[in-house]
Design a protein around this motif. Structure first.
Motif, PDB file in Angstrom:
ATOM      1  N   ASP A  96       0.830  -1.207   0.000  1.00  0.00           N
ATOM      2  CA  ASP A  96       0.000   0.000   0.000  1.00  0.00           C
ATOM      3  C   ASP A  96       0.864   1.257   0.000  1.00  0.00           C
ATOM      4  OD1 ASP A  96      -2.860   1.160   0.482  1.00  0.00           O
ATOM      5  OD2 ASP A  96      -1.572   2.157   1.961  1.00  0.00           O
ATOM      6  N   TYR A  97       1.904   1.269   0.814  1.00  0.00           N
ATOM      7  CA  TYR A  97       2.810   2.422   0.878  1.00  0.00           C
ATOM      8  C   TYR A  97       3.426   2.702  -0.485  1.00  0.00           C
ATOM      9  CZ  TYR A  97       7.434   4.539   1.354  1.00  0.00           C
ATOM     10  OH  TYR A  97       8.555   5.300   1.154  1.00  0.00           O
ATOM     11  N   LEU A  98       3.940   1.680  -1.132  1.00  0.00           N
ATOM     12  CA  LEU A  98       4.615   1.885  -2.414  1.00  0.00           C
ATOM     13  C   LEU A  98       3.629   2.262  -3.517  1.00  0.00           C
ATOM     14  CD1 LEU A  98       7.263  -0.975  -2.289  1.00  0.00           C
ATOM     15  CD2 LEU A  98       7.724   1.485  -2.356  1.00  0.00           C
ATOM     16  N   CYS A  99       2.444   1.669  -3.509  1.00  0.00           N
ATOM     17  CA  CYS A  99       1.441   2.043  -4.514  1.00  0.00           C
ATOM     18  C   CYS A  99       1.111   3.528  -4.423  1.00  0.00           C
ATOM     19  CB  CYS A  99       0.175   1.214  -4.329  1.00  0.00           C
ATOM     20  SG  CYS A  99       0.283  -0.482  -4.928  1.00  0.00           S
ATOM     21  N   ASN A 100       0.938   4.035  -3.217  1.00  0.00           N
ATOM     22  CA  ASN A 100       0.626   5.450  -3.039  1.00  0.00           C
ATOM     23  C   ASN A 100       1.816   6.329  -3.376  1.00  0.00           C
ATOM     24  OD1 ASN A 100      -2.212   5.989  -1.740  1.00  0.00           O
ATOM     25  ND2 ASN A 100      -1.485   4.083  -0.831  1.00  0.00           N
ATOM     26  N   LYS A 101       2.994   5.925  -2.981  1.00  0.00           N
ATOM     27  CA  LYS A 101       4.206   6.700  -3.268  1.00  0.00           C
ATOM     28  C   LYS A 101       4.466   6.799  -4.764  1.00  0.00           C
ATOM     29  CE  LYS A 101       9.245   6.523  -2.745  1.00  0.00           C
ATOM     30  NZ  LYS A 101      10.390   5.744  -2.199  1.00  0.00           N
ATOM     31  N   LEU A 102       4.248   5.699  -5.478  1.00  0.00           N
ATOM     32  CA  LEU A 102       4.604   5.622  -6.897  1.00  0.00           C
ATOM     33  C   LEU A 102       3.433   5.951  -7.828  1.00  0.00           C
ATOM     34  CD1 LEU A 102       6.582   2.253  -6.644  1.00  0.00           C
ATOM     35  CD2 LEU A 102       7.572   4.559  -6.769  1.00  0.00           C
ATOM     36  N   GLY A 103       2.238   6.161  -7.277  1.00  0.00           N
ATOM     37  CA  GLY A 103       1.075   6.430  -8.117  1.00  0.00           C
ATOM     38  C   GLY A 103       0.620   5.223  -8.908  1.00  0.00           C
ATOM     39  N   ILE A 104       0.704   4.045  -8.305  1.00  0.00           N
ATOM     40  CA  ILE A 104       0.315   2.802  -8.973  1.00  0.00           C
ATOM     41  C   ILE A 104      -1.208   2.698  -9.011  1.00  0.00           C
ATOM     42  CG2 ILE A 104       0.437   0.290  -8.890  1.00  0.00           C
ATOM     43  CD1 ILE A 104       3.130   1.641  -9.536  1.00  0.00           C
ATOM     44  N   THR A 105      -1.747   2.446 -10.187  1.00  0.00           N
ATOM     45  CA  THR A 105      -3.207   2.364 -10.330  1.00  0.00           C
ATOM     46  C   THR A 105      -3.697   0.996 -10.809  1.00  0.00           C
ATOM     47  OG1 THR A 105      -3.043   3.278 -12.572  1.00  0.00           O
ATOM     48  CG2 THR A 105      -3.456   4.838 -10.767  1.00  0.00           C
ATOM     49  N   ILE A 106      -2.783   0.100 -11.139  1.00  0.00           N
ATOM     50  CA  ILE A 106      -3.224  -1.234 -11.567  1.00  0.00           C
ATOM     51  C   ILE A 106      -3.702  -2.017 -10.344  1.00  0.00           C
ATOM     52  CG2 ILE A 106      -1.907  -1.419 -13.706  1.00  0.00           C
ATOM     53  CD1 ILE A 106      -0.533  -3.075 -10.624  1.00  0.00           C
ATOM     54  N   PRO A 107      -4.607  -3.000 -10.523  1.00  0.00           N
ATOM     55  CA  PRO A 107      -5.079  -3.804  -9.391  1.00  0.00           C
ATOM     56  C   PRO A 107      -3.993  -4.756  -8.897  1.00  0.00           C
ATOM     57  CG  PRO A 107      -6.586  -3.911 -11.269  1.00  0.00           C
ATOM     58  CD  PRO A 107      -5.316  -3.331 -11.772  1.00  0.00           C
ATOM     59  N   VAL A 108      -3.861  -4.857  -7.584  1.00  0.00           N
ATOM     60  CA  VAL A 108      -2.838  -5.697  -6.964  1.00  0.00           C
ATOM     61  C   VAL A 108      -3.487  -6.562  -5.897  1.00  0.00           C
ATOM     62  CG1 VAL A 108      -0.624  -5.741  -5.759  1.00  0.00           C
ATOM     63  CG2 VAL A 108      -1.167  -3.813  -7.276  1.00  0.00           C
ATOM     64  N   ALA A 109      -3.259  -7.871  -5.969  1.00  0.00           N
ATOM     65  CA  ALA A 109      -3.684  -8.770  -4.894  1.00  0.00           C
ATOM     66  C   ALA A 109      -2.524  -8.997  -3.946  1.00  0.00           C
ATOM     67  CB  ALA A 109      -4.175 -10.101  -5.466  1.00  0.00           C
ATOM     68  N   VAL A 110      -2.829  -9.099  -2.656  1.00  0.00           N
ATOM     69  CA  VAL A 110      -1.831  -9.317  -1.612  1.00  0.00           C
ATOM     70  C   VAL A 110      -1.991 -10.759  -1.135  1.00  0.00           C
ATOM     71  CG1 VAL A 110      -0.916  -8.516   0.592  1.00  0.00           C
ATOM     72  CG2 VAL A 110      -2.075  -6.898  -0.945  1.00  0.00           C
ATOM     73  N   HIS A 111      -1.034 -11.609  -1.477  1.00  0.00           N
ATOM     74  CA  HIS A 111      -1.201 -13.059  -1.326  1.00  0.00           C
ATOM     75  C   HIS A 111      -0.285 -13.629  -0.249  1.00  0.00           C
ATOM     76  CE1 HIS A 111      -2.414 -17.025  -2.854  1.00  0.00           C
ATOM     77  NE2 HIS A 111      -1.138 -17.391  -2.847  1.00  0.00           N
ATOM     78  N   GLU A 135      -6.654  -9.540   8.842  1.00  0.00           N
ATOM     79  CA  GLU A 135      -6.814  -8.308   9.618  1.00  0.00           C
ATOM     80  C   GLU A 135      -5.779  -7.261   9.251  1.00  0.00           C
ATOM     81  OE1 GLU A 135      -6.647  -9.757  13.606  1.00  0.00           O
ATOM     82  OE2 GLU A 135      -8.692 -10.562  13.561  1.00  0.00           O
ATOM     83  N   THR A 136      -4.637  -7.676   8.676  1.00  0.00           N
ATOM     84  CA  THR A 136      -3.591  -6.727   8.293  1.00  0.00           C
ATOM     85  C   THR A 136      -3.702  -6.259   6.845  1.00  0.00           C
ATOM     86  OG1 THR A 136      -2.009  -8.424   7.566  1.00  0.00           O
ATOM     87  CG2 THR A 136      -1.990  -7.832   9.907  1.00  0.00           C
ATOM     88  N   GLY A 137      -4.633  -6.839   6.063  1.00  0.00           N
ATOM     89  CA  GLY A 137      -4.820  -6.384   4.688  1.00  0.00           C
ATOM     90  C   GLY A 137      -4.531  -7.400   3.613  1.00  0.00           C
ATOM     91  N   VAL A 138      -4.187  -8.629   3.975  1.00  0.00           N
ATOM     92  CA  VAL A 138      -4.014  -9.693   2.985  1.00  0.00           C
ATOM     93  C   VAL A 138      -5.344  -9.930   2.264  1.00  0.00           C
ATOM     94  CG1 VAL A 138      -3.692 -12.199   2.781  1.00  0.00           C
ATOM     95  CG2 VAL A 138      -2.052 -10.831   4.084  1.00  0.00           C
ATOM     96  N   THR A 139      -5.281 -10.209   0.966  1.00  0.00           N
ATOM     97  CA  THR A 139      -6.511 -10.384   0.183  1.00  0.00           C
ATOM     98  C   THR A 139      -6.603 -11.748  -0.506  1.00  0.00           C
ATOM     99  OG1 THR A 139      -5.568  -9.430  -1.850  1.00  0.00           O
ATOM    100  CG2 THR A 139      -6.576  -7.896  -0.278  1.00  0.00           C
ATOM    101  N   SER A 140      -5.652 -12.637  -0.211  1.00  0.00           N
ATOM    102  CA  SER A 140      -5.606 -13.915  -0.902  1.00  0.00           C
ATOM    103  C   SER A 140      -4.676 -14.828  -0.130  1.00  0.00           C
ATOM    104  CB  SER A 140      -5.096 -13.698  -2.331  1.00  0.00           C
ATOM    105  OG  SER A 140      -5.073 -14.888  -3.071  1.00  0.00           O
ATOM    106  N   ILE A 141      -4.948 -16.148  -0.159  1.00  0.00           N
ATOM    107  CA  ILE A 141      -4.116 -17.069   0.615  1.00  0.00           C
ATOM    108  C   ILE A 141      -4.002 -18.412  -0.095  1.00  0.00           C
ATOM    109  CG2 ILE A 141      -6.040 -17.970   1.991  1.00  0.00           C
ATOM    110  CD1 ILE A 141      -4.057 -18.001   4.406  1.00  0.00           C
TER     111      ILE A 141
END
Length: 421
Positions: A96-111, A135-141
């Motif tokens: 999340d930090y890097l997406c906001n810093k770099l202006g990333i707009t593509i969809p990203v899953a956190v696995h 609870e920490t923001g993971v979206t896939s396992i």
């Protein structure tokens, strides 16, 4: 992609745990289901699941995906959290930090990859711990009970399923990753997916032992495309795509064939990205090149040359060799972040170029981000639901019947041993 479309997708596409953790974020962190279905919708496409062992790998992979307009996955395995600064509990925050810093707009899953259960006693730990990941923001396992027998693998998946949000990406696995030994079979795979369907579960991905290895593929054998296609054909009624483990170092033509000829939509890449970020000399497929007993470093690329010498000296002093160089991530990331901006940028840039080439020229993932946006907007939700609804009879898949059916499966599991995740 228009800013208006992005804003609309951002408004509805982020799962509730992401919204709660990052309320003001402009990062489109999505369920793994979105990524899988974007690849399926394009056809003949798979995306990288980049193992973010350090922050420079994550940055390079995100930049590459943005350039390629590709939906991607950033992951870390449970075992990697023991030797990497990126863990199952901080990976979403880093992305999340890097997406906001770099202006990333593509969809990203956190696995959360390879959440392993090697014996039945591990199931209780998993049921208690898995909710904390989400609870920490993971979206896939990835639930990996492949170390156990076929019946216990299935029963473990069923047992932990209430711990996984229904909207989340879900991967399962058969066959430990043992290279040419203990290859998976269509029978094993169908048994697992059929039993899961009977209990109302539909894995988005299944990982196989289809001939590959973790680390750098050096045997020349690598992924068996025909076997993979046969297994995926058997799973068509259950809607489960393939997850390709051990991608690093495989011939690009073989990876193109996996994308084109099988139902694989997720390709894990770890070791190659690590080596490239450090500036280690690699061949076209990401295989590290040796200089005597040590990895060959390209002067002026990756980490500072003097710092690389320190890394090698540390490895030698601690008898760290070959694939175990991965253990340097936890020890040295602080030092890497203390380098000049120019050196940090070239570390990420090396990863970016390699990942971009994979996404565009090998995996056929280019321009899958708009497809993912469309899926989110069509659903009007972060939750895309199951690909296949339950149609098997649960009465035929009780614990007793599962054990009896598994006893009839005669497959070669390969040699025993503690195979690395």
């Amino acid at each position: 992609m228009s800013q208006d479309t992005f804003k609309k997708a951002l408004a509805v596409g982020r799962p509730p745990n992401v919204v709660q953790n990052f309320p003001g974020s402009q990062a489109l962190l999505v369920s793994g289901k979105v990524i899988d279905r974007a690849m399926t919708a394009k056809g003949g496409a798979m995306t990288i699941a980049a193992n973010g062992r350090n922050i420079f790998i994550i940055e390079g992979a995100l930049k590459a995906a943005q350039r390629a307009n590709a939906a991607i996955i950033i992951e870390i395995a449970r075992s990697e959290a023991t030797y990497c600064p990126t863990t199952l509990w901080n990976i979403a925050r880093r992305i999340d930090y890097l997406c906001n810093k770099l202006g990333i707009t593509i969809p990203v899953a956190v696995h959360a990859d390879h959440y392993f259960m090697k014996k039945w006693d591990d199931v209780a730990v998993a049921k208690a711990e898995i909710p904390s990941l989400f609870e920490t923001g993971v979206t896939s396992i990835a639930i990996d009970a492949s170390h156990m027998t076929d019946d216990l693998n299935l029963l473990a998946n069923i047992e932990v399923s209430p711990s996984i949000p229904s909207w989340a990406g879900y991967e399962t696995e058969i066959g430990e990753i043992k290279g040419a030994f203990g290859l998976s079979s269509p029978l094993e795979a169908k048994f697992l997916c059929q039993g899961l369907n009977a209990h109302g579960l539909c894995p988005d991905w299944i990982a196989l032992n289809n001939g590959t290895t973790h680390g750098i593929e050096a045997s020349g054998e690598g992924i068996q495309v025909e076997l993979t296609a046969d297994i995926h054909k058997a799973l068509e009624p259950y809607g489960t795509s393939g997850a390709q483990h051990g991608t690093s170092g495989n011939d690009s033509d073989r990876l193109r064939a996996i994308a084109a000829q099988t139902a694989t939509t997720k390709a894990n890449v770890a070791t190659a990205l690590q080596m490239i970020g450090w500036g280690v000399k690699v061949n076209d497929f990401g295989n590290a090149i040796m200089d005597g007993d040590h990895f060959a470093k390209v002067p002026g690329e990756g980490v500072d040359d003097a710092l690389w010498d320190e890394m090698v000296a540390y490895a030698d002093a601690n008898n760290i060799k070959g694939g175990d160089y991965k253990k340097l991530n936890l020890v040295f990331e602080r030092r890497w972040q203390g380098q000049s901006q120019a050196v940090q940028q070239r570390m990420a840039q090396g990863v970016e170029e390699f990942v971009y080439d994979l996404l565009v020229n090998v995996f056929n993932a280019q321009d899958t981000a708009p497809i993912a946006y469309d899926l989110i907007l069509e659903a009007g939700s972060y939750d895309l639901g199951l690909k296949k609804e339950k149609f098997e009879d649960a009465a035929e898949w009780t614990e007793e019947k599962i054990k009896a059916m598994a006893a009839e499966i005669d497959t070669d599991k390969g040699p025993a041993g503690d195979f690395d995740d």
